[in-house]
Design an enzyme around this catalytic site. Structure first.
Site, PDB file in Angstrom:
ATOM      1  CG  HIS A   1       1.650   4.650   8.302  1.00  0.00           C
ATOM      2  ND1 HIS A   1       0.774   4.388   7.282  1.00  0.00           N
ATOM      3  CD2 HIS A   1       1.562   3.617   9.169  1.00  0.00           C
ATOM      4  CE1 HIS A   1       0.176   3.223   7.528  1.00  0.00           C
ATOM      5  NE2 HIS A   1       0.633   2.738   8.664  1.00  0.00           N
TER       6      HIS A   1
ATOM      7  CG  HIS B   1      -2.887   6.425   4.922  1.00  0.00           C
ATOM      8  ND1 HIS B   1      -3.182   7.331   5.917  1.00  0.00           N
ATOM      9  CD2 HIS B   1      -4.018   6.305   4.189  1.00  0.00           C
ATOM     10  CE1 HIS B   1      -4.441   7.732   5.785  1.00  0.00           C
ATOM     11  NE2 HIS B   1      -4.971   7.121   4.754  1.00  0.00           N
TER      12      HIS B   1
ATOM     13  CE  LYS C   1      -3.855  -2.058   2.518  1.00  0.00           C
ATOM     14  NZ  LYS C   1      -4.707  -1.957   3.712  1.00  0.00           N
TER      15      LYS C   1
END
Length: 578
Positions: free
Chosen positions: A144, A141, A138
């Site tokens: 994080h 984001h 992924k």
């Protein structure tokens, strides 16, 4: 630094109170600099003496302060003693103040504030800091970001204090979502797109397969089958998963490099799917594994043993959970590293998870559970780019760099730079970090680009600008390495205020080391920058007598050194031109 002064005051108190000097040194604190009036330098609170048992409870606090002060005497170091509200205040020899503080700044360098009697009993050891921990396959984001910069700060601080620090990135690289991703990639994945833009393509596959899975049983079954094969070590399935993991780490490292963050070890849940089964067997053998009516395996955490509070350990199909793998990982790390402290940096939503984890470790008889600590943080709200709501950290970093470049181009004071993009990136990252660290970590906060990137006020841009301006001053005025100076030329109120502020640096670092809250250091550096700006306007170097110019230049050089050291601890790379 403040050591000589604190010790001189503590020696006198020791003689009167019959307590060792070493015990009294921590109760002597530097007085915060006041904008309104020139303050005295150190303070001893009567309440702190009482709390530590160094003074017997007798008359009222003000009277005790007065009685104690009358037994103290001025000398070559202490030039004034005054009674405050429940405290005794001390003024130190102004020439010694300038001489000793600047000598200490240059002598200790990056260790200034850390090599201090306040840290004399500080326990050093092996510290694991687990932070960032994105889910593989992924894109990174924005959620994080906080874990990454807070964890990096804690690791920097622990390392500076002399600990053997292991920076660990515990990747989310296991679980049913990888069954979904694997099944999705087999259906509509493209090796060509994977090479061109790895995480973007995997993200698109994951979104698409999640969209379809609710209405198609065949995809749900394919996902379960993929993960089942993965758990049983099927070579083809494992090879695809390993491929996703490798390219994810390679992509993440590009983002970490931009943030100035590195890791000593990439761990992950996948390493513990076997050990978590061994852990479950251990729990079962000890009679601690209970079953709910739905067949879920749990450990009872309730005081009465009635399952009113429990930790889920295994699904009804026998597969492990996040908690199981975390407990197995903790036990494995203790066996491998024999750590003295392990710190987990995650959002506050995971507090229950860590409470259950630590309680389960205690029930299992792991006597080192007290060495584990969870540092929770709040959410960032309202983070948007010009394109709209932001999801990915890469977009935030790009936005910060772009906006900083525009601000620098519009500023009349911007210097000619060899690489303006790199400078804008470093200043943009500083802005993000300071905005994040200004308040208590547990608090949520609203993000505002205009406020974050202001060049004045309590911002990272202001810290970078101050440091760059002090470096520019040194380039303009410095002629070789000058270390000798006459401290009598640093008696102006603006110089004294700066020297007094430098006295507090070790206390601030000590406070930060106690509760791991970076806001104390951020506030200290912002005040240092404000005092430096005031002094820069009034303490001129050009046109002053050589001896005066030399003393002032060394003062500004010392300020830039401490400012740079503090910024590096926060995870900021100081710029010398902007």
């Amino acid at each position: 630094m403040a050591c000589l002064f604190r010790r001189s005051i503590a020696v006198q108190l020791s003689r009167i109170l019959g307590v060792t000097t070493e015990k009294l040194i921590p109760v002597v604190s530097a007085v915060p600099v006041s904008k309104k009036q020139q303050t005295l330098d150190f303070r001893v609170s009567v309440n702190s003496l009482l709390a530590n048992g160094y003074l017997k409870l007798g008359s009222t606090t003000p009277n005790q302060a007065k009685e104690l002060s009358e037994k103290l005497t001025c000398d070559d170091v202490i030039t004034e003693i005054a009674v405050g509200q429940g405290s005794i205040n001390f003024k130190v020899n102004r020439t010694l103040l300038a001489e000793i503080v600047l000598q200490e700044v240059f002598k200790k360098g990056s260790k200034y504030g850390i090599v201090s009697e306040l840290f004399r009993d500080y326990p050093c050891g092996r510290v694991i800091v687990e932070f960032s921990s994105p889910n593989i396959a992924k894109k990174f984001h924005v959620g994080h970001l906080r874990s990454t910069i807070i964890g990096n700060f804690i690791a920097n601080l622990k390392q500076a204090l002399g600990n053997d620090v292991i920076r660990m990135n515990y990747l989310g690289d296991w679980g049913l979502q990888f069954g979904l991703l694997g099944a999705g990639f087999q259906l509509f994945g493209s090796e060509e797109k994977l090479k061109a833009n790895p995480l973007q393509h995997l993200f698109e596959v994951y979104v698409e397969v999640n969209r379809l899975v609710e209405d198609r049983d065949d995809i749900q079954k394919a996902a379960q089958e993929f993960f089942r094969k993965l758990e049983h070590g099927d070579k083809q399935t494992s090879a695809l998963w390993e491929h996703f993991r490798t390219i994810s780490i390679e992509e993440y490292e590009k983002t970490y490099q931009r943030l100035g963050v590195h890791f000593d070890e990439y761990s992950g849940e996948s390493l513990y799917h076997v050990k978590s089964q061994e852990l479950l067997q251990l729990i079962d053998q000890r009679g601690l594994l209970k079953k709910t009516k739905h067949g879920v395996g749990v450990v009872d955490l309730s005081p009465k043993g009635d399952l009113s509070s429990y930790a889920k350990m295994v699904r009804n199909d026998g597969t492990s959970l996040y908690l199981t793998r975390d407990i197995a990982a903790a036990a494995d790390r203790m066996e491998k590293y024999n750590f003295d402290k392990m710190i987990y940096v995650t959002d506050k939503e995971q507090r229950t998870h860590f409470q259950q984890m630590f309680e389960t470790l205690k029930i299992l008889g792991f006597n080192w559970t007290e060495r584990c600590q969870h540092v929770p943080f709040g959410l960032v709200k309202g983070m948007k780019t010009r394109k709209g709501d932001v999801v990915f950290l890469e977009d935030v970093l790009n936005e910060a760099r772009t906006r900083m470049l525009q601000n620098m181009a519009a500023s009349k004071t911007t210097k000619e730079l060899e690489d303006p993009e790199t400078t804008a990136e470093k200043v943009g990252v500083a802005a993000l970090i300071v905005q994040d660290f200004k308040g208590p970590l547990i608090s949520d906060y609203e993000f505002d680009w205009d406020r974050v990137l202001q060049s004045q006020g309590d911002t990272g841009v202001y810290l970078q600008y101050t440091h760059a301006r002090l470096c520019s001053l040194q380039r303009q005025c410095e002629n070789g390495e000058i270390m000798q100076f006459n401290p009598t030329y640093l008696q102006d109120p603006q110089a004294i205020a700066l020297l007094q502020h430098l006295l507090r640096y070790d206390e601030v670092l000590y406070q930060v080391s106690e509760d791991l809250q970076p806001r104390y250091l951020v506030n200290y550096l912002i005040m240092l920058s404000r005092l430096a700006s005031i002094a820069h306007r009034t303490l001129h170097i050009k046109g002053s007598m050589p001896e005066v110019a030399t003393a002032r230049l060394l003062l500004f050089k010392g300020i830039s050194s401490v400012l740079a050291n503090g910024m590096k601890l926060l995870g900021i790379t100081p710029v010398e031109k902007m």
